[in-house]
Design an enzyme around this catalytic site. Structure first.
Site, mmCIF file in Angstrom:
data_model
loop_
_atom_site.group_PDB
_atom_site.id
_atom_site.type_symbol
_atom_site.label_atom_id
_atom_site.label_comp_id
_atom_site.label_asym_id
_atom_site.label_seq_id
_atom_site.Cartn_x
_atom_site.Cartn_y
_atom_site.Cartn_z
ATOM 1 N N LYS A 190 0.830 -1.219 0.000
ATOM 2 C CA LYS A 190 0.000 0.000 0.000
ATOM 3 C C LYS A 190 0.861 1.265 0.000
ATOM 4 O O LYS A 190 0.533 2.264 0.636
ATOM 5 C CB LYS A 190 -0.970 0.011 1.177
ATOM 6 C CG LYS A 190 -1.947 -1.170 1.177
ATOM 7 C CD LYS A 190 -2.937 -1.050 2.322
ATOM 8 C CE LYS A 190 -3.897 -2.230 2.358
ATOM 9 N NZ LYS A 190 -3.244 -3.484 2.787
ATOM 10 N N ARG A 191 1.962 1.228 -0.736
ATOM 11 C CA ARG A 191 2.823 2.398 -0.835
ATOM 12 C C ARG A 191 2.213 3.403 -1.812
ATOM 13 O O ARG A 191 1.343 3.066 -2.612
ATOM 14 C CB ARG A 191 4.223 2.002 -1.297
ATOM 15 C CG ARG A 191 4.949 1.020 -0.399
ATOM 16 C CD ARG A 191 5.138 1.556 1.021
ATOM 17 N NE ARG A 191 6.146 0.820 1.752
ATOM 18 C CZ ARG A 191 5.918 -0.182 2.592
ATOM 19 N NH1 ARG A 191 4.677 -0.576 2.802
ATOM 20 N NH2 ARG A 191 6.910 -0.792 3.224
#
Length: 283
Positions: free
Chosen positions: A98-99
């Site tokens: 989830k960068r």
């Protein structure tokens, strides 16, 4: 081999669109294993390794959740590398990171998860803009799963908000991904929550060929029959994830791994209608 090739073969060989999420919380790992292995880095690796070995015939993919490994520092990262090495090469590996950042920073995330870890796919947060995705788009054997409508209640805070023109932010993201796919070698998929089935149709219409990563089945209570209906005509392949309901099915029983296996089998069977549809497409 493209990412789509690998995914469709994984679905066909397993007969399943089920993905096992790997969220190894040392405090929840069955006590018999905790008692054997006091070192947390070794513990989470061995726990994941046994889960992978038990459920690999029943899943098309594994999704390590990076937070559970990073929380242990260097031992956790070492365990993550070992876990990914333990996943069979004919199964898809999704780094649930989830960068979301731009420029050189995004490039370093790409190096970490694609080059160093060898993941087939990564989850990304698009809220800093589509340029956060650009460094990941040059690789035909990789995929990006972009947060589009998540399974949590807080999705209403942003993703469901209406923007200029009346569409939701989620619908706008889906449309942008479809537009970007034309020039992307990597596959641009969507993360769509199984708890949001009443809101998914416009997103599937906006990006009809997207492969989907669908969390929210199991502990979060997403409805499989509702998913069957909403996915009936979707062209992309859904990867339906379950994490805690598989991992911790055995609680602290001595034979905990049997419960893990049984839960994976039950979920696979409950997804049969969806899985058979996409296994046929794969063939």
């Amino acid at each position: 081999m493209t990412f789509t090739d690998k995914l469709t073969r994984a679905v066909q060989s397993s007969g399943s669109v089920l993905c096992a999420g790997l969220d190894p919380d040392p405090d929840r790992i069955p006590k018999p294993l905790r008692d054997q292995i006091p070192d947390e880095g070794r513990l989470i690796f061995e726990f994941c390794r046994r889960v992978i070995e038990a459920v690999k015939p029943h899943v098309c993919a594994f999704k390590p959740n990076l937070a559970f490994f990073e929380a242990l520092g260097a031992p956790g990262w070492n365990a993550l590398e070992q876990v990914i090495d333990s996943i069979p090469s004919n199964r898809v590996v999704i780094a649930d990171a989830k960068r979301g950042d731009i420029g050189n920073t995004a490039g370093k995330y790409r190096e970490a998860f694609f080059d160093r870890l060898g993941a087939d796919a990564i989850t990304l947060n698009p809220l800093m803009g589509m340029d956060t995705i650009q460094p990941f788009t040059h690789y035909p054997d990789k995929a990006v799963f972009v947060l589009t409508l998540t399974s949590n209640e807080g999705a209403a805070d942003f993703f469901k908000q209406r923007i200029e023109g009346g569409s939701s932010l989620s619908q706008y993201i889906a449309g942008e991904l479809s537009r970007y796919q034309v020039q992307s070698a990597a596959h641009l998929g969507m993360v769509l929550g199984a708890t949001q089935t009443t809101n998914l149709q416009p997103l599937l219409k906006a990006h009809p060929n997207a492969h989907l990563l669908i969390p929210g089945v199991g502990t979060q209570g997403g409805s499989i029959p509702d998913l069957e209906k909403v996915l009936e005509n979707h062209k992309g392949v859904p990867i339906i994830n379950s994490s805690r309901s598989i991992l911790y099915a055995g609680r602290d029983n001595e034979d905990w791994i049997r419960y893990v296996t049984d839960q994976a089998v039950q979920l696979k069977e409950s997804l049969h209608t969806i899985s058979s549809r996409y296994a046929k497409k794969a063939s």
